[in-house]
Design a protein around this motif. Structure first.
Motif, PDB file in Angstrom:
ATOM      1  N   VAL A 139      -5.437   8.916  -5.953  1.00 40.19           N
ATOM      2  CA  VAL A 139      -4.794   9.268  -4.683  1.00 40.19           C
ATOM      3  C   VAL A 139      -5.801   9.169  -3.541  1.00 40.19           C
ATOM      4  O   VAL A 139      -5.484   8.655  -2.461  1.00 40.19           O
ATOM      5  CB  VAL A 139      -4.189  10.684  -4.752  1.00 40.19           C
ATOM      6  CG1 VAL A 139      -3.736  11.139  -3.364  1.00 40.19           C
ATOM      7  CG2 VAL A 139      -3.014  10.719  -5.711  1.00 40.19           C
ATOM      8  N   CYS A 140      -7.032   9.637  -3.755  1.00 41.19           N
ATOM      9  CA  CYS A 140      -8.062   9.557  -2.714  1.00 41.19           C
ATOM     10  C   CYS A 140      -8.360   8.108  -2.349  1.00 41.19           C
ATOM     11  O   CYS A 140      -8.572   7.777  -1.173  1.00 41.19           O
ATOM     12  CB  CYS A 140      -9.337  10.251  -3.195  1.00 41.19           C
ATOM     13  SG  CYS A 140      -9.230  12.054  -3.219  1.00 41.19           S
ATOM     14  N   VAL A 195      -7.569   4.015   1.911  1.00 40.03           N
ATOM     15  CA  VAL A 195      -7.150   2.692   2.386  1.00 40.03           C
ATOM     16  C   VAL A 195      -6.042   2.830   3.429  1.00 40.03           C
ATOM     17  O   VAL A 195      -6.000   2.089   4.419  1.00 40.03           O
ATOM     18  CB  VAL A 195      -6.692   1.808   1.210  1.00 40.03           C
ATOM     19  CG1 VAL A 195      -6.227   0.448   1.721  1.00 40.03           C
ATOM     20  CG2 VAL A 195      -7.822   1.629   0.200  1.00 40.03           C
ATOM     21  N   VAL A 196      -5.132   3.796   3.216  1.00 42.11           N
ATOM     22  CA  VAL A 196      -4.074   4.054   4.202  1.00 42.11           C
ATOM     23  C   VAL A 196      -4.682   4.456   5.540  1.00 42.11           C
ATOM     24  O   VAL A 196      -4.227   4.005   6.602  1.00 42.11           O
ATOM     25  CB  VAL A 196      -3.119   5.157   3.697  1.00 42.11           C
ATOM     26  CG1 VAL A 196      -2.200   5.625   4.823  1.00 42.11           C
ATOM     27  CG2 VAL A 196      -2.270   4.648   2.541  1.00 42.11           C
ATOM     28  N   VAL A 197      -5.714   5.287   5.507  1.00 43.34           N
ATOM     29  CA  VAL A 197      -6.384   5.709   6.738  1.00 43.34           C
ATOM     30  C   VAL A 197      -6.989   4.505   7.454  1.00 43.34           C
ATOM     31  O   VAL A 197      -6.849   4.354   8.679  1.00 43.34           O
ATOM     32  CB  VAL A 197      -7.470   6.762   6.436  1.00 43.34           C
ATOM     33  CG1 VAL A 197      -8.335   7.011   7.669  1.00 43.34           C
ATOM     34  CG2 VAL A 197      -6.832   8.065   5.977  1.00 43.34           C
ATOM     35  N   VAL A 198      -7.661   3.631   6.702  1.00 45.60           N
ATOM     36  CA  VAL A 198      -8.257   2.438   7.302  1.00 45.60           C
ATOM     37  C   VAL A 198      -7.182   1.579   7.960  1.00 45.60           C
ATOM     38  O   VAL A 198      -7.346   1.100   9.096  1.00 45.60           O
ATOM     39  CB  VAL A 198      -9.030   1.623   6.242  1.00 45.60           C
ATOM     40  CG1 VAL A 198      -9.470   0.282   6.815  1.00 45.60           C
ATOM     41  CG2 VAL A 198     -10.242   2.404   5.755  1.00 45.60           C
ATOM     42  N   PHE A 199      -6.058   1.385   7.262  1.00 40.27           N
ATOM     43  CA  PHE A 199      -4.972   0.585   7.820  1.00 40.27           C
ATOM     44  C   PHE A 199      -4.390   1.240   9.069  1.00 40.27           C
ATOM     45  O   PHE A 199      -4.140   0.576  10.085  1.00 40.27           O
ATOM     46  CB  PHE A 199      -3.865   0.403   6.779  1.00 40.27           C
ATOM     47  CG  PHE A 199      -3.913  -0.930   6.086  1.00 40.27           C
ATOM     48  CD1 PHE A 199      -3.038  -1.937   6.421  1.00 40.27           C
ATOM     49  CD2 PHE A 199      -4.853  -1.172   5.104  1.00 40.27           C
ATOM     50  CE1 PHE A 199      -3.082  -3.159   5.792  1.00 40.27           C
ATOM     51  CE2 PHE A 199      -4.915  -2.391   4.460  1.00 40.27           C
ATOM     52  CZ  PHE A 199      -4.019  -3.394   4.803  1.00 40.27           C
ATOM     53  N   LEU A 214      -2.985  -1.289  12.061  1.00 40.07           N
ATOM     54  CA  LEU A 214      -1.614  -1.147  12.546  1.00 40.07           C
ATOM     55  C   LEU A 214      -1.506  -1.056  14.070  1.00 40.07           C
ATOM     56  O   LEU A 214      -0.623  -1.700  14.662  1.00 40.07           O
ATOM     57  CB  LEU A 214      -0.956   0.068  11.889  1.00 40.07           C
ATOM     58  CG  LEU A 214      -0.607  -0.082  10.405  1.00 40.07           C
ATOM     59  CD1 LEU A 214       0.057   1.180   9.888  1.00 40.07           C
ATOM     60  CD2 LEU A 214       0.306  -1.278  10.177  1.00 40.07           C
ATOM     61  N   PRO A 215      -2.348  -0.262  14.762  1.00 41.22           N
ATOM     62  CA  PRO A 215      -2.207  -0.179  16.236  1.00 41.22           C
ATOM     63  C   PRO A 215      -2.343  -1.533  16.927  1.00 41.22           C
ATOM     64  O   PRO A 215      -1.541  -1.872  17.808  1.00 41.22           O
ATOM     65  CB  PRO A 215      -3.333   0.782  16.637  1.00 41.22           C
ATOM     66  CG  PRO A 215      -3.573   1.617  15.423  1.00 41.22           C
ATOM     67  CD  PRO A 215      -3.380   0.681  14.274  1.00 41.22           C
ATOM     68  N   SER A 216      -3.342  -2.318  16.536  1.00 37.60           N
ATOM     69  CA  SER A 216      -3.525  -3.618  17.175  1.00 37.60           C
ATOM     70  C   SER A 216      -2.396  -4.576  16.825  1.00 37.60           C
ATOM     71  O   SER A 216      -2.032  -5.450  17.631  1.00 37.60           O
ATOM     72  CB  SER A 216      -4.873  -4.232  16.760  1.00 37.60           C
ATOM     73  OG  SER A 216      -4.949  -4.390  15.355  1.00 37.60           O
ATOM     74  N   LEU A 265       0.825  -1.209   0.000  1.00 39.86           N
ATOM     75  CA  LEU A 265       0.000   0.000   0.000  1.00 39.86           C
ATOM     76  C   LEU A 265       0.859   1.259   0.000  1.00 39.86           C
ATOM     77  O   LEU A 265       0.591   2.206  -0.753  1.00 39.86           O
ATOM     78  CB  LEU A 265      -0.923  -0.015   1.210  1.00 39.86           C
ATOM     79  CG  LEU A 265      -1.859   1.176   1.390  1.00 39.86           C
ATOM     80  CD1 LEU A 265      -2.782   1.313   0.197  1.00 39.86           C
ATOM     81  CD2 LEU A 265      -2.652   1.021   2.679  1.00 39.86           C
ATOM     82  N   VAL A 266       1.882   1.291   0.835  1.00 45.30           N
ATOM     83  CA  VAL A 266       2.770   2.453   0.877  1.00 45.30           C
ATOM     84  C   VAL A 266       3.463   2.649  -0.460  1.00 45.30           C
ATOM     85  O   VAL A 266       3.572   3.778  -0.983  1.00 45.30           O
ATOM     86  CB  VAL A 266       3.808   2.295   2.012  1.00 45.30           C
ATOM     87  CG1 VAL A 266       4.876   3.374   1.917  1.00 45.30           C
ATOM     88  CG2 VAL A 266       3.119   2.350   3.372  1.00 45.30           C
ATOM     89  N   TYR A 267       3.937   1.565  -1.063  1.00 50.71           N
ATOM     90  CA  TYR A 267       4.599   1.645  -2.370  1.00 50.71           C
ATOM     91  C   TYR A 267       3.651   2.210  -3.425  1.00 50.71           C
ATOM     92  O   TYR A 267       4.032   3.123  -4.190  1.00 50.71           O
ATOM     93  CB  TYR A 267       5.083   0.257  -2.780  1.00 50.71           C
ATOM     94  CG  TYR A 267       5.694   0.207  -4.159  1.00 50.71           C
ATOM     95  CD1 TYR A 267       7.005   0.625  -4.383  1.00 50.71           C
ATOM     96  CD2 TYR A 267       4.952  -0.267  -5.245  1.00 50.71           C
ATOM     97  CE1 TYR A 267       7.563   0.587  -5.653  1.00 50.71           C
ATOM     98  CE2 TYR A 267       5.501  -0.316  -6.521  1.00 50.71           C
ATOM     99  CZ  TYR A 267       6.805   0.109  -6.715  1.00 50.71           C
ATOM    100  OH  TYR A 267       7.343   0.068  -7.977  1.00 50.71           O
ATOM    101  N   CYS A 268       2.424   1.679  -3.482  1.00 49.08           N
ATOM    102  CA  CYS A 268       1.448   2.163  -4.462  1.00 49.08           C
ATOM    103  C   CYS A 268       1.128   3.635  -4.247  1.00 49.08           C
ATOM    104  O   CYS A 268       1.018   4.408  -5.207  1.00 49.08           O
ATOM    105  CB  CYS A 268       0.167   1.327  -4.381  1.00 49.08           C
ATOM    106  SG  CYS A 268       0.343  -0.385  -4.921  1.00 49.08           S
ATOM    107  N   THR A 269       0.987   4.031  -2.984  1.00 53.67           N
ATOM    108  CA  THR A 269       0.658   5.424  -2.677  1.00 53.67           C
ATOM    109  C   THR A 269       1.769   6.366  -3.116  1.00 53.67           C
ATOM    110  O   THR A 269       1.502   7.405  -3.751  1.00 53.67           O
ATOM    111  CB  THR A 269       0.409   5.587  -1.163  1.00 53.67           C
ATOM    112  OG1 THR A 269      -0.623   4.684  -0.755  1.00 53.67           O
ATOM    113  CG2 THR A 269       0.008   7.012  -0.836  1.00 53.67           C
TER     114      THR A 269
END
Length: 347
Positions: free
Chosen positions: A230-231, A236-240, A245-247, A204-208
């Protein structure tokens, strides 16, 4: 508050974790948060499911992957009442072994499905933007429902370790009573747990990054479709970032504490981990934002069906994430390099 006694057929071995809540106040609070997520998530996901099937007709608009995310979210919402019930009665999980394994199986499966299809959408946007003109294998695959079936079957296979006979409800690495088979099963489960978060997040980071760089190099006339891409990936980054990620970080800390046999610290870390897992369930509330960014046709169909009249016209004429408005009664769905104009479905 009195805690429901353990079933008589369960072991009384003190080294076995019976999923008893280490702090009643914490889990009472978490139970009400879960109830809130269920109360908000059930009508939201039912309405989304209704629009996808009866108004948007996802099979005609090539939105099969989006529909699979809707199914995963709906199944997740269906598990929340049981979670709230157990928290209310002082348990982290069900004291019933079969129910405990079933719940873990459902949560693992739905979490994996949501992540898999979200990442597939991001990869599709990446190829449509960064490798425009090349054959997009994701675009070809997403037209077939068989691909979705294969993904679900693969996720079922990866989730089987939560259902094996020797799997103890809440145990993981660091338990002194573990056998070698327990250890192999727990290891595989943890590899799946972390792998389904870390690998997709790297992708995801790479694609973004690649899509944003492409946007910066494009001329003004070509930026509309890129802004939409981009949106999509940013949503999707926000959802992740909020849900998964926190859990995942808390899970890594919990495993580390268990391996070092820090019993007092474990009680605290367990509460943090379970709290962040409850936070991860808001995935079912955030995913509809992804649907709106991915497909303006769905957004228009949803607004036309459920939004009050004073908001309807304004929302229908606004293309989320692009900063532009339209004056027509049609919505444009972008797929690859081809734009198709779709009328809003009549009530």
């Amino acid at each position: 508050m009195n805690v429901t006694p353990f079933p008589a057929n369960m072991s009384t071995d003190p080294t076995v974790d019976h999923c008893k809540a280490p702090n009643q106040v914490t889990y009472q609070t978490l139970s009400w948060l879960v109830i809130g997520e269920f109360v908000l998530g059930l009508p939201l996901n039912l309405s989304v499911l209704y629009v996808f099937v009866f108004r948007f007709k996802f099979w005609k608009n090539k939105s099969i992957f989006l529909f699979n995310i809707v199914v995963a979210d709906f199944l997740l919402v269906a598990c929340l009442p049981a979670k709230a019930y157990h928290y209310q009665h002082g348990y982290r999980r069900s004291p019933n072994n079969k129910l405990c394994k079933t719940m873990l199986f459902m949560l693992f499966l739905n979490r994996g499905a949501s992540i898999a299809f979200l990442i597939t959408l991001s990869i599709d946007r990446y190829f449509n933007v960064v490798h425009l003109g090349r054959r997009n294998f994701v675009r070809v695959l997403k037209k077939s429902p068989l691909v979705s079936i294969v993904i679900w079957l693969l996720l079922l296979i990866l989730t089987i370790p939560t259902m094996v006979e020797t799997f103890e409800c809440c145990n993981s690495h660091g338990r002194k009573h573990e056998t070698r088979f327990h250890d192999v099963t727990d290891t595989f489960r943890e590899i799946v747990y972390f792998g389904q978060i870390i690998v997709p997040f790297v992708i995801l980071v790479y694609c973004t990054v690649r899509i944003v760089n492409r946007l910066r190099r494009k001329t003004v006339g070509e930026k509309t479709k890129l802004r939409r891409a981009v949106c999509v990936v940013m949503s999707v980054v926000v959802v992740f970032s909020v849900c998964f990620l926190p859990s995942t970080v808390a899970r890594a800390v919990l495993l580390s504490v268990r391996l070092k046999d820090w019993e007092h610290a474990e009680d605290v870390v367990v509460q943090v981990y379970d709290s962040l897992m409850v936070l991860s369930y808001i995935d079912c509330l955030l995913d509809p934002l992804v649907y709106c960014f991915c497909n303006s046709g769905f957004k228009d169909a949803y607004v036309a069906t459920f939004c009050p009249a004073f908001l309807r016209n304004r929302l229908l004429n606004t293309d989320f994430g692009l900063g532009t408005t339209t004056t027509t009664t049609t919505t444009t769905t972008t797929s690859g390099i081809r734009e198709v104009s779709l009328p809003i479905l009549a009530k």
